[in-house]
Motif scaffolding. Structure first.
Motif, PDB file in Angstrom:
ATOM      1  N   GLY A   1       0.814  -1.204   0.000  1.00 31.26           N
ATOM      2  CA  GLY A   1       0.000   0.000   0.000  1.00 31.26           C
ATOM      3  C   GLY A   1       0.849   1.255   0.000  1.00 31.26           C
ATOM      4  O   GLY A   1       2.078   1.193  -0.106  1.00 31.26           O
ATOM      5  N   PHE A   2       0.192   2.398   0.099  1.00 29.68           N
ATOM      6  CA  PHE A   2       0.903   3.672   0.168  1.00 29.68           C
ATOM      7  C   PHE A   2       0.136   4.633   1.054  1.00 29.68           C
ATOM      8  O   PHE A   2      -1.047   4.433   1.350  1.00 29.68           O
ATOM      9  N   ARG A   3       0.830   5.660   1.506  1.00 27.93           N
ATOM     10  CA  ARG A   3       0.178   6.750   2.215  1.00 27.93           C
ATOM     11  C   ARG A   3       0.260   7.992   1.339  1.00 27.93           C
ATOM     12  O   ARG A   3       0.955   8.006   0.325  1.00 27.93           O
ATOM     13  N   TRP A   4      -0.457   9.036   1.731  1.00 25.43           N
ATOM     14  CA  TRP A   4      -0.433  10.291   0.985  1.00 25.43           C
ATOM     15  C   TRP A   4       0.785  11.107   1.404  1.00 25.43           C
ATOM     16  O   TRP A   4       1.479  10.750   2.366  1.00 25.43           O
ATOM     17  N   ASN A   5       1.045  12.215   0.694  1.00 24.01           N
ATOM     18  CA  ASN A   5       2.167  13.064   1.116  1.00 24.01           C
ATOM     19  C   ASN A   5       1.834  13.732   2.454  1.00 24.01           C
ATOM     20  O   ASN A   5       0.704  13.638   2.949  1.00 24.01           O
ATOM     21  N   ASP A   6       2.806  14.393   3.054  1.00 23.16           N
ATOM     22  CA  ASP A   6       2.628  14.903   4.415  1.00 23.16           C
ATOM     23  C   ASP A   6       1.441  15.858   4.542  1.00 23.16           C
ATOM     24  O   ASP A   6       0.694  15.813   5.517  1.00 23.16           O
ATOM     25  N   GLY A   7       1.262  16.713   3.530  1.00 29.02           N
ATOM     26  CA  GLY A   7       0.155  17.670   3.577  1.00 29.02           C
ATOM     27  C   GLY A   7      -1.197  16.991   3.554  1.00 29.02           C
ATOM     28  O   GLY A   7      -2.123  17.373   4.291  1.00 29.02           O
TER      29      GLY A   7
ATOM     30  N   GLY B   1      -6.889  11.629  14.221  1.00 27.78           N
ATOM     31  CA  GLY B   1      -6.036  12.729  13.814  1.00 27.78           C
ATOM     32  C   GLY B   1      -4.573  12.381  13.637  1.00 27.78           C
ATOM     33  O   GLY B   1      -3.753  13.256  13.355  1.00 27.78           O
ATOM     34  N   THR B   2      -4.221  11.086  13.771  1.00 20.90           N
ATOM     35  CA  THR B   2      -2.815  10.716  13.630  1.00 20.90           C
ATOM     36  C   THR B   2      -2.357  10.787  12.176  1.00 20.90           C
ATOM     37  O   THR B   2      -3.142  10.537  11.259  1.00 20.90           O
ATOM     38  N   THR B   3      -1.102  11.138  11.978  1.00 23.69           N
ATOM     39  CA  THR B   3      -0.516  11.119  10.630  1.00 23.69           C
ATOM     40  C   THR B   3       0.412   9.925  10.464  1.00 23.69           C
ATOM     41  O   THR B   3       1.076   9.796   9.440  1.00 23.69           O
ATOM     42  N   SER B   4       0.445   9.039  11.443  1.00 25.26           N
ATOM     43  CA  SER B   4       1.261   7.826  11.361  1.00 25.26           C
ATOM     44  C   SER B   4       0.475   6.740  10.636  1.00 25.26           C
ATOM     45  O   SER B   4      -0.586   6.310  11.107  1.00 25.26           O
ATOM     46  N   SER B   5       0.965   6.295   9.498  1.00 30.85           N
ATOM     47  CA  SER B   5       0.243   5.289   8.718  1.00 30.85           C
ATOM     48  C   SER B   5       0.114   3.971   9.483  1.00 30.85           C
ATOM     49  O   SER B   5      -0.880   3.263   9.337  1.00 30.85           O
ATOM     50  N   ALA B   6       1.085   3.639  10.318  1.00 32.11           N
ATOM     51  CA  ALA B   6       1.028   2.397  11.077  1.00 32.11           C
ATOM     52  C   ALA B   6       0.027   2.463  12.220  1.00 32.11           C
ATOM     53  O   ALA B   6      -0.503   1.434  12.658  1.00 32.11           O
TER      54      ALA B   6
END
Length: 432
Positions: free
Chosen positions: A112-118, A412-417
């Motif tokens: 899989g993938f995550r989005w960019n930081d923004g 609200g976390t930005t951690s994909s894990a």
């Protein structure tokens, strides 16, 4: 006294219809005839996790709004029509591919993938629907995002992501704003939730919560201005066409709408969509999000949240449009799901039978339910590390290989894990 009596009687009838589950098309007059005499044994609630229950949807239909050529002509002055191959050569964002230290837990996880930081951190836009397909030699995922900020309502955007090589370090993607033509050379945003997508041929179908399904033509993408003026504008502004700073717009070409004369309980919500190519006729799947508090559904009876319905809308293979007779399309079949908080659906492609599905749900902060008409559900729960948190739309490859899903983000976390926004795929056989 008469009004009180009528109210109590109506509530009794609604509960009886809800429990019986097959009376979705009983008219008000017919309900009045049978409601007071309905045996107590028929006043049943629904059971969470029970098999799918066949539902009589003969009262339901959608009408094709027939704006296919008109809407397309409205956009000609905006600029030349562009197709997916053009956009795939101009992807401007990179989403890191997930690794052993960044991937979430899910049964049968493959990648899989995550989005960019923004895009991981923004509170203005939230991912919702997902569909996938092929453009030329590229495998493409399309994800819808609804605008969650205050006025002006920017509506819905989609992300086009090239998922051809998931062994690379990143997936390239670009956001495109959905628009609705309003006249020659003019357009506005699509003020909807964008809860679900399905892709057939050149058409992208999107759930319209209250009214039905909107359709967008992937060969009709237009480039617009990205000037400073356009950052806060939509449509024709002086000599420029603007889309809140987005480089490209995807215009609506038509819609399938439930007539206003069809009301609850026959009238459903269109919360999410899916794509099913099993059987003799391809279908667009549509379903209802229901919960026990703010979004109770007409067929819940004494068990609010379980009465969401799933519908199968036939697709005309020759046109990739819904199959209509005199401009009207009717569902070929329907079910009551017996599951709450459903956000997405995908077919179980290891069988040609059209009576089994995966449902993604935000129940238990995230779950995947394998459901059918013949057995109680099999559940994969995020709390047990079996599924991702807050899953939304899904897509199952027709080959029976991969099951894809997108998440809206948890806490609200930005951690994909730890529950941040991701797009993942798992082995279909692992969750079968």
């Amino acid at each position: 006294m008469y009004e009180q009596s009528r109210s109590a009687r109506s509530l009794f009838i609604a509960t009886w219809i809800a429990g019986f589950g097959l009376a979705g098309c009983v008219s008000g007059q017919e309900a009045d005839l049978v409601g007071d005499d309905a045996p107590a044994a028929q006043q049943q609630g629904l059971t969470e996790g029970a098999p799918l229950k066949s539902h009589d949807a003969s009262c339901l239909q959608m009408q094709d709004q027939g704006t296919w050529s008109t809407y397309a002509s409205y956009m000609t002055s905006v600029g030349p029509a562009l197709g997916l191959p053009n956009i795939l050569e101009d992807l401007n964002r990179a989403g890191p591919v997930l690794t052993a230290s960044t991937d979430p837990s899910a049964t049968g996880y493959k990648g899989g993938f995550r989005w960019n930081d923004g895009d991981m951190a923004t509170t203005e836009w939230v991912p919702q629907g997902l569909t996938a397909g092929v453009s030329g030699a590229a495998n493409v995922a399309i994800v819808s995002w609804h605008y969650a900020a205050s006025s002006p309502d920017k509506g819905v955007r989609i992300s086009l992501a090239d998922i051809s090589d998931m062994s690379a370090s990143a997936v390239n993607y670009r956001h495109i704003l959905l628009v609705r033509p309003t006249g020659p050379g003019t357009f506005t945003t699509v003020a909807e939730h964008g809860g679900g997508l399905a892709w057939y041929g050149n058409y992208l179908y999107m759930a319209d919560t209250s009214d039905g399904i909107r359709v967008f033509d992937l060969t009709q993408i237009r480039a617009v201005s990205t000037s400073a003026t356009c950052e806060t504008q939509i449509g024709k502004v002086g000599s420029e066409w603007c889309a809140y700073g987005y480089r490209y717009v995807l215009p609506q070409v038509s819609a399938y709408v439930v007539p206003s004369s069809i009301t609850s309980p026959c009238r459903p919500k269109f919360s999410f969509l899916g794509k099913d190519t099993r059987g003799t006729t391809d279908v667009v799947l549509s379903g209802e999000y229901c919960n026990s508090t703010s979004a109770q559904c007409p067929y819940d009876g004494s068990t609010p949240g379980l009465g969401g319905r799933l519908y199968r809308w036939p697709v005309d293979a020759s046109t990739s449009r819904l199959k209509t007779v005199n401009g009207v399309v009717k569902p070929e079949s329907a079910y009551i799901m017996n599951e709450p908080n459903v956000q997405g659906v995908a077919p179980i492609n290891t069988t040609s039978a059209t009576t089994s599905y995966w449902l993604s749900s935000t129940r238990y902060n995230g779950a995947l339910f394998k459901v059918s008409t013949s057995a109680s559900h099999k559940a994969y729960l995020s709390g047990s590390g079996q599924w991702v948190r807050m899953p939304e739309g899904m897509h199952a490859t027709a080959s029976g290989t991969n099951l894809w899903t997108v998440t809206e983000g948890y806490g609200g976390t930005t951690s994909s894990a730890a529950g941040g926004r991701v797009v993942i795929y798992v082995d279909q056989a692992a969750v079968d």
